[in-house]
Write a protein that holds these residues in place. Structure first.
Motif, PDB file in Angstrom:
ATOM      1  N   ALA A  28      28.581   1.619  51.740  1.00 27.60           N
ATOM      2  CA  ALA A  28      27.518   0.609  51.698  1.00 27.60           C
ATOM      3  C   ALA A  28      28.041  -0.735  51.225  1.00 27.60           C
ATOM      4  O   ALA A  28      27.470  -1.780  51.539  1.00 27.60           O
ATOM      5  N   GLY A  29      29.135  -0.709  50.457  1.00 25.69           N
ATOM      6  CA  GLY A  29      29.748  -1.942  49.971  1.00 25.69           C
ATOM      7  C   GLY A  29      29.474  -2.178  48.500  1.00 25.69           C
ATOM      8  O   GLY A  29      28.314  -2.214  48.080  1.00 25.69           O
ATOM      9  N   LEU A  30      30.537  -2.306  47.720  1.00 31.61           N
ATOM     10  CA  LEU A  30      30.450  -2.608  46.292  1.00 31.61           C
ATOM     11  C   LEU A  30      31.207  -3.911  46.071  1.00 31.61           C
ATOM     12  O   LEU A  30      32.437  -3.913  46.029  1.00 31.61           O
TER      13      LEU A  30
ATOM     14  N   ALA B  71      35.502   8.465  37.598  1.00 37.06           N
ATOM     15  CA  ALA B  71      35.650   7.302  38.476  1.00 37.06           C
ATOM     16  C   ALA B  71      34.696   7.410  39.666  1.00 37.06           C
ATOM     17  O   ALA B  71      34.104   6.416  40.104  1.00 37.06           O
ATOM     18  N   LEU B  72      34.515   8.624  40.175  1.00 37.46           N
ATOM     19  CA  LEU B  72      33.566   8.824  41.269  1.00 37.46           C
ATOM     20  C   LEU B  72      32.134   8.654  40.773  1.00 37.46           C
ATOM     21  O   LEU B  72      31.279   8.106  41.481  1.00 37.46           O
ATOM     22  N   HIS B  73      31.872   9.113  39.550  1.00 33.63           N
ATOM     23  CA  HIS B  73      30.552   8.892  38.963  1.00 33.63           C
ATOM     24  C   HIS B  73      30.280   7.390  38.822  1.00 33.63           C
ATOM     25  O   HIS B  73      29.150   6.930  39.057  1.00 33.63           O
TER      26      HIS B  73
ATOM     27  N   VAL C  50      23.384  10.156  35.588  1.00 30.15           N
ATOM     28  CA  VAL C  50      24.367   9.169  35.141  1.00 30.15           C
ATOM     29  C   VAL C  50      23.879   7.765  35.457  1.00 30.15           C
ATOM     30  O   VAL C  50      23.947   6.858  34.616  1.00 30.15           O
ATOM     31  N   ALA C  51      23.354   7.568  36.662  1.00 30.40           N
ATOM     32  CA  ALA C  51      22.843   6.250  37.043  1.00 30.40           C
ATOM     33  C   ALA C  51      21.715   5.829  36.114  1.00 30.40           C
ATOM     34  O   ALA C  51      21.621   4.661  35.710  1.00 30.40           O
TER      35      ALA C  51
ATOM     36  N   GLY D 236      26.256   2.150  42.886  1.00 29.03           N
ATOM     37  CA  GLY D 236      25.450   2.012  44.094  1.00 29.03           C
ATOM     38  C   GLY D 236      24.006   2.434  43.930  1.00 29.03           C
ATOM     39  O   GLY D 236      23.199   2.252  44.839  1.00 29.03           O
ATOM     40  N   ARG D 237      23.657   2.993  42.746  1.00 30.24           N
ATOM     41  CA  ARG D 237      22.318   3.533  42.561  1.00 30.24           C
ATOM     42  C   ARG D 237      21.528   2.853  41.445  1.00 30.24           C
ATOM     43  O   ARG D 237      20.303   2.835  41.495  1.00 30.24           O
ATOM     44  N   THR D 238      22.211   2.335  40.427  1.00 27.48           N
ATOM     45  CA  THR D 238      21.505   1.775  39.283  1.00 27.48           C
ATOM     46  C   THR D 238      20.777   0.489  39.649  1.00 27.48           C
ATOM     47  O   THR D 238      21.235  -0.285  40.489  1.00 27.48           O
TER      48      THR D 238
END
Length: 268
Positions: A186-188, A109-111, A85-86, A117-119
């Protein structure tokens, strides 16, 4: 450049059941584009939830596209693996009109949280609808009634061969819940709109409150009498209008200043 052919061209009337083509079966990705000649005002990448596929968001996609936003709805892996997905989000983000909003409903929503946090290409904001409670699962006598009070959407799901009935009874994959939690920890720092049905029997509104509290720039909106599929519930017009207003605020500034101020006037 002409827009790619997606479900928007294949399905016709957005409020009637559709018959998927063999191509859709093989590549279930939906795209909705503004009418020719309109400048694209932004991009929404939406990730469906348990049991859903991209085509069930046709009504929502058409409505946002009518306001000149590009909408891509992606397929998501059943095992909850956040990496594909990322990667798909990053591929779209590279050439997308900004602001870029990463959205998701239910497990989507979790995806969205995990992908943010990964893209390698960060979104400008998050739109999180009907976030589930990790680990919770249950069965219902009438899953369609649990999902939505909208008779049109119930009819569509009931006639849709790609919709997976009973999927809400399965818990959210642990790997996905852990990836979303890690991203939150980690913080968004992105602005976020958290939407939740006030009468959601799948995921209590308190889940949305807890999620919004972990996002430093979140706006929490509960939909009166709303059920789980809040983007496709009976209040879908009001919800889509709210999303467009939020997107317009996002275009002005990340601080999301108000565009309209409603002031009640006392009767003399």
């Amino acid at each position: 450049m002409s827009a790619p052919v997606g479900l928007a061209e294949a399905t016709g009337d957005p409020v009637h059941p559709r018959v998927p083509s063999p191509a859709e079966e093989a590549a279930p990705v939906a795209d909705w584009y503004p009418a020719a000649g309109l400048a694209h005002r932004g991009t929404v990448v939406l990730l469906p939830g348990r049991g859903e596929h991209p085509g069930v968001y046709e009504r929502f996609g058409r409505r946002l596209a009518a306001d000149a936003y590009v909408v891509h709805v992606l397929d998501v892996p059943e095992d909850g693996d956040p990496e594909p997905v990322a990667g798909a989000v990053e591929a779209i983000a590279a050439g997308a009109a900004r602001p870029l909003v990463l959205a998701g409903s239910d497990s989507g929503a979790l995806h969205a949280l995990a992908a943010a946090g990964r893209t390698g290409v960060a979104p400008d904001a998050l739109l999180l609808a009907g976030a589930p409670e990790p680990g919770a699962a249950a069965g219902w006598d009438d899953e369609l009634a649990v999902r939505t009070a909208c008779p049109t959407h119930r009819g569509r799901l009931d006639a849709d061969p790609l919709f997976v009935a009973g999927a809400l009874a399965a818990p959210v994959p642990g790997a996905l819940a852990e990836a979303a939690d890690a991203a939150l920890t980690a913080g968004l720092p992105f602005p976020a709109l958290v939407l939740h049905g006030a009468a959601d029997p799948v995921s209590a509104p308190s889940v949305a409150h807890s999620l919004a509290a972990r996002l430093p720039a979140a706006t929490l909106t509960t939909v009166t009498d709303g059920r789980h599929d809040v983007l496709n519930d009976i209040q879908h017009r009001s919800v889509a209008a709210l999303v467009v207003q939020w997107l317009e605020r996002l275009r002005i500034a990340p601080s999301l200043p108000p565009i309209l101020t409603v002031t009640p006037v006392a009767a003399p």
